[in-house]
Design a protein around this motif. Structure first.
Motif, PDB file in Angstrom:
ATOM      1  N   ASP A  33       1.725  19.001   5.533  1.00  0.00           N
ATOM      2  CA  ASP A  33       1.419  18.384   6.509  1.00  0.00           C
ATOM      3  C   ASP A  33       2.331  17.404   7.093  1.00  0.00           C
ATOM      4  OD1 ASP A  33      -1.052  19.429   6.510  1.00  0.00           O
ATOM      5  OD2 ASP A  33      -2.027  17.764   5.301  1.00  0.00           O
ATOM      6  N   TRP A  34       3.179  16.784   6.316  1.00  0.00           N
ATOM      7  CA  TRP A  34       4.298  15.940   6.963  1.00  0.00           C
ATOM      8  C   TRP A  34       5.271  16.799   7.859  1.00  0.00           C
ATOM      9  CZ3 TRP A  34       9.568  16.598   6.440  1.00  0.00           C
ATOM     10  CH2 TRP A  34      10.143  17.436   5.425  1.00  0.00           C
ATOM     11  N   GLN A  35       5.488  17.986   7.451  1.00  0.00           N
ATOM     12  CA  GLN A  35       6.336  18.831   8.705  1.00  0.00           C
ATOM     13  C   GLN A  35       5.365  18.650   9.833  1.00  0.00           C
ATOM     14  OE1 GLN A  35       7.888  22.143   7.350  1.00  0.00           O
ATOM     15  NE2 GLN A  35       9.076  21.393   5.786  1.00  0.00           N
ATOM     16  N   ALA A  36       4.337  19.028   9.786  1.00  0.00           N
ATOM     17  CA  ALA A  36       3.202  19.153  11.121  1.00  0.00           C
ATOM     18  C   ALA A  36       3.163  17.870  11.694  1.00  0.00           C
ATOM     19  CB  ALA A  36       1.671  19.259  10.591  1.00  0.00           C
ATOM     20  N   PHE A  37       3.208  16.780  10.929  1.00  0.00           N
ATOM     21  CA  PHE A  37       3.085  15.243  11.569  1.00  0.00           C
ATOM     22  C   PHE A  37       4.442  15.127  12.160  1.00  0.00           C
ATOM     23  CE2 PHE A  37       4.194  10.652  11.704  1.00  0.00           C
ATOM     24  CZ  PHE A  37       2.822  10.109  11.950  1.00  0.00           C
ATOM     25  N   VAL A  38       5.614  15.394  11.749  1.00  0.00           N
ATOM     26  CA  VAL A  38       6.833  15.187  12.458  1.00  0.00           C
ATOM     27  C   VAL A  38       6.943  15.928  13.890  1.00  0.00           C
ATOM     28  CG1 VAL A  38       9.429  15.555  12.257  1.00  0.00           C
ATOM     29  CG2 VAL A  38       8.155  14.611  10.397  1.00  0.00           C
ATOM     30  N   LEU A  39       6.501  17.198  13.456  1.00  0.00           N
ATOM     31  CA  LEU A  39       6.515  17.880  14.959  1.00  0.00           C
ATOM     32  C   LEU A  39       5.641  17.616  15.953  1.00  0.00           C
ATOM     33  CD1 LEU A  39       7.166  21.769  13.414  1.00  0.00           C
ATOM     34  CD2 LEU A  39       8.970  20.148  14.610  1.00  0.00           C
ATOM     35  N   GLY A  40       4.466  17.122  15.485  1.00  0.00           N
ATOM     36  CA  GLY A  40       3.492  16.459  16.435  1.00  0.00           C
ATOM     37  C   GLY A  40       3.893  15.374  17.223  1.00  0.00           C
ATOM     38  N   VAL A  41       4.885  14.433  16.322  1.00  0.00           N
ATOM     39  CA  VAL A  41       5.342  13.266  17.039  1.00  0.00           C
ATOM     40  C   VAL A  41       6.565  13.527  18.188  1.00  0.00           C
ATOM     41  CG1 VAL A  41       6.996  11.398  16.608  1.00  0.00           C
ATOM     42  CG2 VAL A  41       4.771  11.620  15.256  1.00  0.00           C
ATOM     43  N   VAL A  42       7.218  14.605  17.543  1.00  0.00           N
ATOM     44  CA  VAL A  42       8.381  15.249  18.448  1.00  0.00           C
ATOM     45  C   VAL A  42       7.715  16.031  19.791  1.00  0.00           C
ATOM     46  CG1 VAL A  42      10.094  17.146  18.537  1.00  0.00           C
ATOM     47  CG2 VAL A  42       9.868  15.762  16.477  1.00  0.00           C
ATOM     48  N   GLN A  43       6.675  16.854  19.777  1.00  0.00           N
ATOM     49  CA  GLN A  43       6.014  17.136  20.877  1.00  0.00           C
ATOM     50  C   GLN A  43       5.457  16.016  21.637  1.00  0.00           C
ATOM     51  OE1 GLN A  43       5.595  20.216  22.263  1.00  0.00           O
ATOM     52  NE2 GLN A  43       3.847  19.549  23.618  1.00  0.00           N
ATOM     53  N   GLY A  44       4.763  15.118  21.165  1.00  0.00           N
ATOM     54  CA  GLY A  44       4.463  13.891  22.073  1.00  0.00           C
ATOM     55  C   GLY A  44       5.038  13.322  23.006  1.00  0.00           C
ATOM     56  N   ALA A  45       6.232  13.231  22.255  1.00  0.00           N
ATOM     57  CA  ALA A  45       7.282  12.356  22.872  1.00  0.00           C
ATOM     58  C   ALA A  45       8.201  13.150  23.700  1.00  0.00           C
ATOM     59  CB  ALA A  45       8.393  11.711  21.731  1.00  0.00           C
ATOM     60  N   THR A  46       8.704  14.321  23.362  1.00  0.00           N
ATOM     61  CA  THR A  46       9.463  15.067  24.087  1.00  0.00           C
ATOM     62  C   THR A  46       8.817  15.705  25.255  1.00  0.00           C
ATOM     63  OG1 THR A  46       9.431  17.049  22.474  1.00  0.00           O
ATOM     64  CG2 THR A  46      11.171  15.367  22.203  1.00  0.00           C
ATOM     65  N   GLU A  47       7.636  16.132  25.197  1.00  0.00           N
ATOM     66  CA  GLU A  47       6.666  17.048  26.130  1.00  0.00           C
ATOM     67  C   GLU A  47       7.015  16.117  27.515  1.00  0.00           C
ATOM     68  OE1 GLU A  47       5.013  19.635  28.391  1.00  0.00           O
ATOM     69  OE2 GLU A  47       5.294  20.109  26.433  1.00  0.00           O
ATOM     70  N   LEU A  48       6.666  14.590  27.189  1.00  0.00           N
ATOM     71  CA  LEU A  48       6.535  13.727  28.377  1.00  0.00           C
ATOM     72  C   LEU A  48       7.640  13.003  28.860  1.00  0.00           C
ATOM     73  CD1 LEU A  48       3.126  12.627  26.711  1.00  0.00           C
ATOM     74  CD2 LEU A  48       3.120  13.932  28.760  1.00  0.00           C
ATOM     75  N   LEU A  49       8.663  13.031  28.068  1.00  0.00           N
ATOM     76  CA  LEU A  49      10.108  12.388  28.290  1.00  0.00           C
ATOM     77  C   LEU A  49      11.023  13.594  28.781  1.00  0.00           C
ATOM     78  CD1 LEU A  49      10.946  10.046  25.538  1.00  0.00           C
ATOM     79  CD2 LEU A  49       9.661   9.607  27.829  1.00  0.00           C
ATOM     80  N   PRO A  50      11.916  13.602  29.777  1.00  0.00           N
ATOM     81  CA  PRO A  50      12.654  14.717  30.362  1.00  0.00           C
ATOM     82  C   PRO A  50      13.503  15.178  29.351  1.00  0.00           C
ATOM     83  CG  PRO A  50      13.303  12.646  31.284  1.00  0.00           C
ATOM     84  CD  PRO A  50      12.018  12.223  30.403  1.00  0.00           C
ATOM     85  N   VAL A  51      13.240  15.626  28.019  1.00  0.00           N
ATOM     86  CA  VAL A  51      14.189  15.883  27.148  1.00  0.00           C
ATOM     87  C   VAL A  51      14.054  17.304  26.547  1.00  0.00           C
ATOM     88  CG1 VAL A  51      14.990  13.610  26.840  1.00  0.00           C
ATOM     89  CG2 VAL A  51      13.194  14.672  25.502  1.00  0.00           C
ATOM     90  N   PRO A 198      13.203  27.101  26.801  1.00  0.00           N
ATOM     91  CA  PRO A 198      13.580  26.083  25.905  1.00  0.00           C
ATOM     92  C   PRO A 198      15.001  25.157  26.347  1.00  0.00           C
ATOM     93  CG  PRO A 198      12.661  27.840  24.821  1.00  0.00           C
ATOM     94  CD  PRO A 198      13.188  28.514  25.915  1.00  0.00           C
ATOM     95  N   GLY A 199      14.940  23.994  26.552  1.00  0.00           N
ATOM     96  CA  GLY A 199      16.024  23.082  26.770  1.00  0.00           C
ATOM     97  C   GLY A 199      16.043  22.725  28.043  1.00  0.00           C
ATOM     98  N   VAL A 200      15.318  23.255  29.062  1.00  0.00           N
ATOM     99  CA  VAL A 200      15.237  22.956  30.679  1.00  0.00           C
ATOM    100  C   VAL A 200      14.647  21.835  30.446  1.00  0.00           C
ATOM    101  CG1 VAL A 200      14.417  23.526  32.756  1.00  0.00           C
ATOM    102  CG2 VAL A 200      15.722  24.899  31.283  1.00  0.00           C
ATOM    103  N   SER A 201      13.184  21.537  30.163  1.00  0.00           N
ATOM    104  CA  SER A 201      12.443  20.526  29.994  1.00  0.00           C
ATOM    105  C   SER A 201      11.524  20.488  31.337  1.00  0.00           C
ATOM    106  CB  SER A 201      13.059  19.001  29.935  1.00  0.00           C
ATOM    107  OG  SER A 201      12.061  18.152  30.161  1.00  0.00           O
ATOM    108  N   ARG A 202       9.991  20.461  31.023  1.00  0.00           N
ATOM    109  CA  ARG A 202       9.122  20.800  32.094  1.00  0.00           C
ATOM    110  C   ARG A 202       9.130  19.275  32.843  1.00  0.00           C
ATOM    111  NH1 ARG A 202       4.851  19.182  33.597  1.00  0.00           N
ATOM    112  NH2 ARG A 202       5.030  17.377  32.434  1.00  0.00           N
ATOM    113  N   SER A 203       8.923  18.305  32.116  1.00  0.00           N
ATOM    114  CA  SER A 203       9.023  17.013  32.561  1.00  0.00           C
ATOM    115  C   SER A 203      10.249  16.766  33.529  1.00  0.00           C
ATOM    116  CB  SER A 203       8.524  16.007  31.735  1.00  0.00           C
ATOM    117  OG  SER A 203       9.670  15.818  30.652  1.00  0.00           O
ATOM    118  N   GLY A 204      11.273  16.939  32.895  1.00  0.00           N
ATOM    119  CA  GLY A 204      12.626  16.733  33.235  1.00  0.00           C
ATOM    120  C   GLY A 204      12.958  17.524  34.694  1.00  0.00           C
ATOM    121  N   ILE A 205      12.465  18.895  34.757  1.00  0.00           N
ATOM    122  CA  ILE A 205      12.857  19.695  35.904  1.00  0.00           C
ATOM    123  C   ILE A 205      11.846  19.286  37.071  1.00  0.00           C
ATOM    124  CG2 ILE A 205      11.178  21.679  35.480  1.00  0.00           C
ATOM    125  CD1 ILE A 205      14.939  21.816  36.945  1.00  0.00           C
ATOM    126  N   THR A 206      10.713  18.811  36.710  1.00  0.00           N
ATOM    127  CA  THR A 206       9.667  18.450  37.804  1.00  0.00           C
ATOM    128  C   THR A 206      10.116  17.073  38.202  1.00  0.00           C
ATOM    129  OG1 THR A 206       7.887  17.804  36.064  1.00  0.00           O
ATOM    130  CG2 THR A 206       7.790  20.028  36.782  1.00  0.00           C
TER     131      THR A 206
END
Length: 311
Positions: A33-51, A198-206
C-alpha cells in the motif's frame, strides 16, 4: 469548494489514505500500500502541474526499482484507473460550480443555436478541445504503449517542452479562455493529444497552447483543469469498462485501488489550490527549471550506469 475547505478535505483524504496504508488494508506482496500511496501523491501533483504525470509514474518506479506494475499489466491497468479517477474527482469537486454552469450553458446552446455568454463559449471550446485527444488516443494507444515511455525518451520530452513553455510564457496576456475561437480551441485539443507521450505533460502542453493564444496565466491553468474532466472521464469510463467491469479483476486490487484514489484526490486538490495562487503572481519559470533539472538527472543516471536507459 475553495480555500480553507479545500485544505480540510485534502487533509481528510490524505489522512484516510495514510491510515489505510499504515493498517496494510489490502496489502499485497510485490506492491504494498505504501507504494500505492506514493504513486497516488505523485499522480495528484503531477497531473495538475505542468511536469507530466505519465512521465513521473514511470520515473518513480524506475528510480525505486519497483517492477511489480510493469510485470503485471492487469493490475497496472486497474491501478491506473484508480489514479486518474482520483485526479478527476479533485478537479470535478474544485470546479463543480463552473462545470455545472458550463453543462447548463451547453444545453442552452442546443436550444438557441447561438453562442452568446462566456459560459456558452467556454463549454464549446472545452468540447472541441476534447475531441482530438480522444480520437488519437483510441487510434494510437497500443502504438504509444509499445514505443513510448522509456526514461531516456521522457528526459528528452521534459526538456523540449520545458523550452516551449518558457518561450510562450513570455507572450503578453490579453485574453480570457472564453475569448478563444472554436478553431483555437481545436488547436488546444491537438496540442493536448501530444501529451499521450509520457514526458510531454497534459497540463503543460495545454497551458502552453493557452499562453500561445495570449491567455493570462490563471486563465490558461483553469482551461487546462477544465479540459481534464471530459478527457479523463472518457478514459476512466473506457478503461473502467474494459479492465474493471468486463475484465477479470486481479486479486488484491481493492486496497491499492482505494489508497490510490484517496491520495491522488487529496494531493490533486492541493495542487490546484497552490498552482492557481502561484501563477497569479509568478511566471511558469519554476516548472521550466524543474523539468530541465529532472531531465538532466535522468540523463546523468543513465550515463553513469546508475540506472538503465529503459524500464
Amino acid at each position: 469548494m475553495r480555500g480553507g475547505r479545500t485544505y480540510v478535505l485534502a487533509a481528510a483524504l490524505l489522512g484516510a489514505a495514510a491510515l489505510l496504508t499504515i493498517a496494510g488494508v489490502g496489502d499485497r506482496s510485490g506492491f504494498p500500500d505504501w507504494q500505492a500511496f506514493v504513486l497516488g501523491v505523485v499522480q495528484g501533483a503531477t497531473e495538475l502541474l505542468p511536469v507530466s504525470s505519465s512521465g513521473h509514474l514511470v520515473l518513480v518506479p524506475w528510480l525505486g526499482d519497483w517492477t511489480y506494475l510493469e510485470q503485471h499489466d492487469d493490475f497496472n491497468h486497474t491501478f491506473d484507473v484508480a489514479l486518474h479517477l482520483g485526479t478527476m474527482l479533485a478537479v470535478g469537486g474544485y470546479f463543480w460550480h463552473d462545470l455545472v454552469a458550463m453543462v447548463r450553458a451547453f444545453v442552452r446552446t442546443l436550444r438557441t443555436r447561438r453562442l452568446e455568454t462566456p459560459d456558452e463559449r467556454l463549454a464549446w471550446i472545452v468540447l472541441v478541445a476534447t475531441i482530438p485527444a480522444g480520437i488519437i488516443g483510441l487510434a494510437l494507444e497500443d502504438t504509444i504503449t509499445a514505443h513510448l515511455g522509456e526514461p531516456w525518451q521522457i528526459a528528452i520530452l521534459l526538456a523540449v517542452f520545458a523550452g516551449l513553455l518558457w518561450l510562450v510564457d513570455r507572450r503578453p496576456a490579453t485574453r480570457e479562455a472564453h475569448e478563444l475561437s472554436l478553431k483555437e480551441g481545436l488547436a488546444v485539443g491537438f496540442a493536448q493529444a501530444l501529451a499521450l507521450a509520457p514526458g510531454v505533460s497534459r497540463s503543460g502542453i495545454t497551458i502552453s497552447a493557452g499562453r500561445l493564444f495570449r491567455l493570462d496565466r490563471d486563465a490558461a491553468a483553469r482551461l487546462s483543469f477544465l479540459l481534464l474532466v471530459p478527457t479523463v472521464l472518457g478514459a476512466v469510463l473506457l478503461k473502467g469498462l474494459q479492465d474493471v467491469v468486463l475484465g477479470d479483476l486481479p486479486a488484491g486490487w481493492k486496497g491499492p485501488f482505494l489508497v490510490g484514489v484517496l491520495s491522488a484526490w487529496g494531493t490533486g486538490l492541493l495542487a490546484i489550490e497552490w498552482l492557481l495562487g502561484y501563477v497569479r503572481q509568478h511566471t511558469y519559470g519554476l516548472f521550466v527549471v524543474y523539468r530541465l533539472v529532472a531531465a538532466a538527472i535522468i540523463v546523468l543516471l543513465i550515463v553513469t550506469g546508475a540506472r538503465a536507459a529503459t524500464f
